[in-house]
Write an enzyme that holds these catalytic residues in place. Structure first.
Site, PDB file in Angstrom:
ATOM      1  N   PHE A  26      12.157  53.803  69.489  1.00  0.00           N
ATOM      2  CA  PHE A  26      13.500  54.340  69.243  1.00  0.00           C
ATOM      3  C   PHE A  26      14.545  53.336  69.755  1.00  0.00           C
ATOM      4  O   PHE A  26      14.427  52.842  70.871  1.00  0.00           O
ATOM      5  CB  PHE A  26      13.645  55.689  69.951  1.00  0.00           C
ATOM      6  CG  PHE A  26      14.916  56.399  69.631  1.00  0.00           C
ATOM      7  CD1 PHE A  26      15.093  56.989  68.393  1.00  0.00           C
ATOM      8  CD2 PHE A  26      15.946  56.469  70.551  1.00  0.00           C
ATOM      9  CE1 PHE A  26      16.277  57.642  68.082  1.00  0.00           C
ATOM     10  CE2 PHE A  26      17.134  57.121  70.249  1.00  0.00           C
ATOM     11  CZ  PHE A  26      17.297  57.715  69.011  1.00  0.00           C
ATOM     12  N   ASP A  31       8.527  58.691  76.733  1.00  0.00           N
ATOM     13  CA  ASP A  31       9.699  59.367  76.181  1.00  0.00           C
ATOM     14  C   ASP A  31       9.195  60.538  75.337  1.00  0.00           C
ATOM     15  O   ASP A  31       8.525  60.340  74.321  1.00  0.00           O
ATOM     16  CB  ASP A  31      10.524  58.381  75.344  1.00  0.00           C
ATOM     17  CG  ASP A  31      11.858  58.985  74.897  1.00  0.00           C
ATOM     18  OD1 ASP A  31      11.948  60.228  74.764  1.00  0.00           O
ATOM     19  OD2 ASP A  31      12.801  58.206  74.659  1.00  0.00           O
ATOM     20  N   TYR A  69      18.297  68.439  73.297  1.00  0.00           N
ATOM     21  CA  TYR A  69      18.975  69.018  72.124  1.00  0.00           C
ATOM     22  C   TYR A  69      18.136  69.029  70.848  1.00  0.00           C
ATOM     23  O   TYR A  69      18.605  69.425  69.801  1.00  0.00           O
ATOM     24  CB  TYR A  69      20.303  68.299  71.843  1.00  0.00           C
ATOM     25  CG  TYR A  69      20.222  66.785  71.815  1.00  0.00           C
ATOM     26  CD1 TYR A  69      19.768  66.116  70.689  1.00  0.00           C
ATOM     27  CD2 TYR A  69      20.608  66.042  72.922  1.00  0.00           C
ATOM     28  CE1 TYR A  69      19.681  64.750  70.673  1.00  0.00           C
ATOM     29  CE2 TYR A  69      20.520  64.653  72.917  1.00  0.00           C
ATOM     30  CZ  TYR A  69      20.059  64.016  71.792  1.00  0.00           C
ATOM     31  OH  TYR A  69      19.962  62.650  71.780  1.00  0.00           O
ATOM     32  N   LYS A  70      16.887  68.576  70.931  1.00  0.00           N
ATOM     33  CA  LYS A  70      16.032  68.592  69.739  1.00  0.00           C
ATOM     34  C   LYS A  70      15.237  69.902  69.738  1.00  0.00           C
ATOM     35  O   LYS A  70      15.805  70.951  69.471  1.00  0.00           O
ATOM     36  CB  LYS A  70      15.166  67.336  69.721  1.00  0.00           C
ATOM     37  CG  LYS A  70      16.029  66.087  69.481  1.00  0.00           C
ATOM     38  CD  LYS A  70      15.296  64.790  69.630  1.00  0.00           C
ATOM     39  CE  LYS A  70      16.261  63.619  69.386  1.00  0.00           C
ATOM     40  NZ  LYS A  70      15.757  62.362  69.930  1.00  0.00           N
ATOM     41  N   ARG A 127      13.151  62.166  56.299  1.00  0.00           N
ATOM     42  CA  ARG A 127      12.422  62.854  57.366  1.00  0.00           C
ATOM     43  C   ARG A 127      12.768  64.339  57.344  1.00  0.00           C
ATOM     44  O   ARG A 127      13.934  64.703  57.157  1.00  0.00           O
ATOM     45  CB  ARG A 127      12.958  62.208  58.646  1.00  0.00           C
ATOM     46  CG  ARG A 127      12.238  62.360  59.899  1.00  0.00           C
ATOM     47  CD  ARG A 127      12.900  61.526  60.994  1.00  0.00           C
ATOM     48  NE  ARG A 127      14.164  62.108  61.455  1.00  0.00           N
ATOM     49  CZ  ARG A 127      14.667  61.963  62.670  1.00  0.00           C
ATOM     50  NH1 ARG A 127      14.021  61.250  63.579  1.00  0.00           N
ATOM     51  NH2 ARG A 127      15.812  62.499  63.009  1.00  0.00           N
TER      52      ARG A 127
HETATM   53  C1  LIG Z   1      16.620  61.552  70.546  1.00  0.00           C
HETATM   54  C2  LIG Z   1      15.997  60.460  71.328  1.00  0.00           C
HETATM   55  C3  LIG Z   1      16.677  59.873  72.393  1.00  0.00           C
HETATM   56  C4  LIG Z   1      18.076  60.309  72.673  1.00  0.00           C
HETATM   57  O1  LIG Z   1      18.715  59.634  73.690  1.00  0.00           O
HETATM   58  P1  LIG Z   1      20.195  60.085  74.078  1.00  0.00           P
HETATM   59  O2  LIG Z   1      20.450  59.335  75.321  1.00  0.00           O
HETATM   60  O3  LIG Z   1      20.182  61.570  74.255  1.00  0.00           O
HETATM   61  O4  LIG Z   1      21.091  59.740  72.954  1.00  0.00           O
HETATM   62  C5  LIG Z   1      16.030  58.898  73.124  1.00  0.00           C
HETATM   63  N1  LIG Z   1      14.770  58.513  72.817  1.00  0.00           N
HETATM   64  C6  LIG Z   1      14.096  59.063  71.778  1.00  0.00           C
HETATM   65  C7  LIG Z   1      12.715  58.621  71.469  1.00  0.00           C
HETATM   66  C8  LIG Z   1      14.698  60.037  70.996  1.00  0.00           C
HETATM   67  O5  LIG Z   1      14.039  60.579  69.970  1.00  0.00           O
END
Ligand SMILES: *Cc1c(COP(=O)(O)O)cnc(C)c1O
Length: 404
Positions: free
Chosen positions: A123, A193, A218-219, A363
């Site tokens: 990511f 992560d 938030y997911k 997706r």
């Molecule tokens: C959604 C997501 C993030 C989000 O990071 P934020 O700091 O909340 O923007 C980080 N890593 C992964 C793998 C994600 O899917």
């Protein structure tokens, strides 16, 4: 799967009643809960309560009435979703900030090891944070390799192996146990992560021997846009790692107001400043709802929804890039398409909300808590119509918005 079959499967679904607990607007099939989870109905009342009765009435007194310990309390709840002990998880900051704190701490903990090892194509925020972390620690470097080369790239210079459990594009999942144990044998820490995992797929950090983890609120936890994130430090590391972002709430005695910094014992040392209580409240409401569901039932339904969607995609000749084996993936399905952006826009215009990931991935989040088989069947019909008619070729769908 016909519509009647889909309705019958929904009627037999043990998780079916959770759907009523969310605000899900008419005319929309929401297949993007892996990007922003929908609003739980209970969160509306929780937000009204904190504003009117806590902030509005109790004012500063509310800090001692459930605010100050919210990071530990909500962390303890998330711990139950990821196989951690209550005092190994704390809610604080964003996923990106938490990654930074843990990466720098891992590098500083063992000066003989200077490398962060991660997957190329991880990511982007994880890669950007790692690039920043190595600039902050003398001699540190970032090594990115393809998934299949990770284990061979572990060396006596690897300080930490940074991996995202479920890949945001393909939904491929790492086996946390085998990668953690390979890293440990090489003398490196693992940092997982879990942003695309927690609340959708089973995770047991303790049993897997993981060292460190972060994840997003938030997911699949439905904690609201930009919800606070969480951070996990296994007990065996809690006294030897130190956050580079010292703040008063990570001090051993925050209310002694002394000049010198002394890190708190345990998980509290990963805090820095005051918790954002409005956002924490929304997150806690989402986490409480997730805790009501049986994670094995969620995983089973996720696999069944995936199988239905994969059949629809295969019948349309779409190239699925997500693994077939449910044990090796998260809870979304992705396809590669030459015009993935236009296709996703054409679907959104017809009420099917999935998303596009550059350059060529479309997706769909199959969130088992509130998405049903009828949703998948209806989305499939619309997808079929858009693909068969070539409607996505309409130029209006290829105009890129600034934010997608
Ligand atoms: C959604 C997501 C993030 C989000 O990071 P934020 O700091 O909340 O923007 C980080 N890593 C992964 C793998 C994600 O899917």
């Amino acid at each position: 799967m016909t519509l009647d079959e889909a309705r019958a499967r929904d009627a037999a679904d043990p998780l079916r009643h959770f759907r009523e607990r969310f605000v899900l607007p008419e005319g929309v099939i929401y297949l993007d809960g892996n990007s922003l989870g929908p609003l739980p109905k209970a969160t509306i009342a929780a937000m009204a309560h904190i504003t009117e009765h806590q902030w509005g009435t109790r004012m500063v007194r509310a800090w001692n009435e459930g605010w100050m310990d919210a990071p530990q309390r909500i962390g303890g709840k998330i711990a139950r979703l990821i196989g951690a002990e209550a005092n190994e998880v704390i809610v604080t900051d964003s996923t990106s900030s938490n990654l930074f704190k843990l990466l720098v701490a891992a590098l500083q903990q063992n000066p003989a090891r200077r490398t962060i090892l991660t997957e190329a194509g991880n990511f982007p925020s994880d890669l950007y944070v790692a690039q920043g972390a190595v600039r902050c620690v003398a001699g540190a470097r970032l090594h990115c390799v393809a998934r299949g080369e990770l284990l061979a790239a572990l060396s006596n210079d690897t300080a930490v192996l940074l991996l995202t459990h479920v890949h945001y594009k393909t939904a491929e999942a790492f086996d946390i146990t085998s990668y953690s144990s390979a890293a440990r044998q090489a003398g490196a820490l693992t940092l997982w992560d879990l942003s695309h995992s927690t609340g959708a797929v089973p995770v047991d950090l303790g049993a897997a021997g993981a060292d460190l983890a972060v994840g997003c609120g938030y997911k699949y936890l439905n904690g609201g846009p930009g919800a606070p994130a969480y951070l996990y430090v296994n007990k065996r590391w809690q006294n030897s790692l130190i956050s580079p972002l010292n703040g008063w709430l990570s001090h051993a005695e925050p209310f002694a107001f002394v000049d010198g910094y002394r890190p708190a014992a345990g998980i509290n040392r990963w805090l820095n400043g005051s918790p954002p209580m409005l956002a924490m409240t929304a997150l806690e409401s989402g986490v409480d709802l997730a805790l009501e569901a049986d994670i094995a039932a969620l995983a089973e339904k996720s696999a069944a929804l995936f199988a239905c969607f994969a059949d629809i995609g295969a019948a349309l000749g779409l190239e699925c890039v997500s693994p077939n084996d449910a044990a090796r993936r998260g809870s979304h399905i992705s396809f590669r398409h030459e015009a993935a952006y236009a296709l996703s826009q054409a679907l959104i215009a017809r009420g099917v909300i999935g998303d596009f990931r550059a350059p060529d991935i479309i997706r769909f989040g199959l969130t088992p808590l509130y998405i049903g088989f009828q949703d998948v069947a209806l989305a499939g019909e619309i997808l079929r119509e858009v693909v068969a008619s070539g409607a996505w070729r309409d130029p209006q769908y290829s105009v890129r918005a600034a934010v997608t």
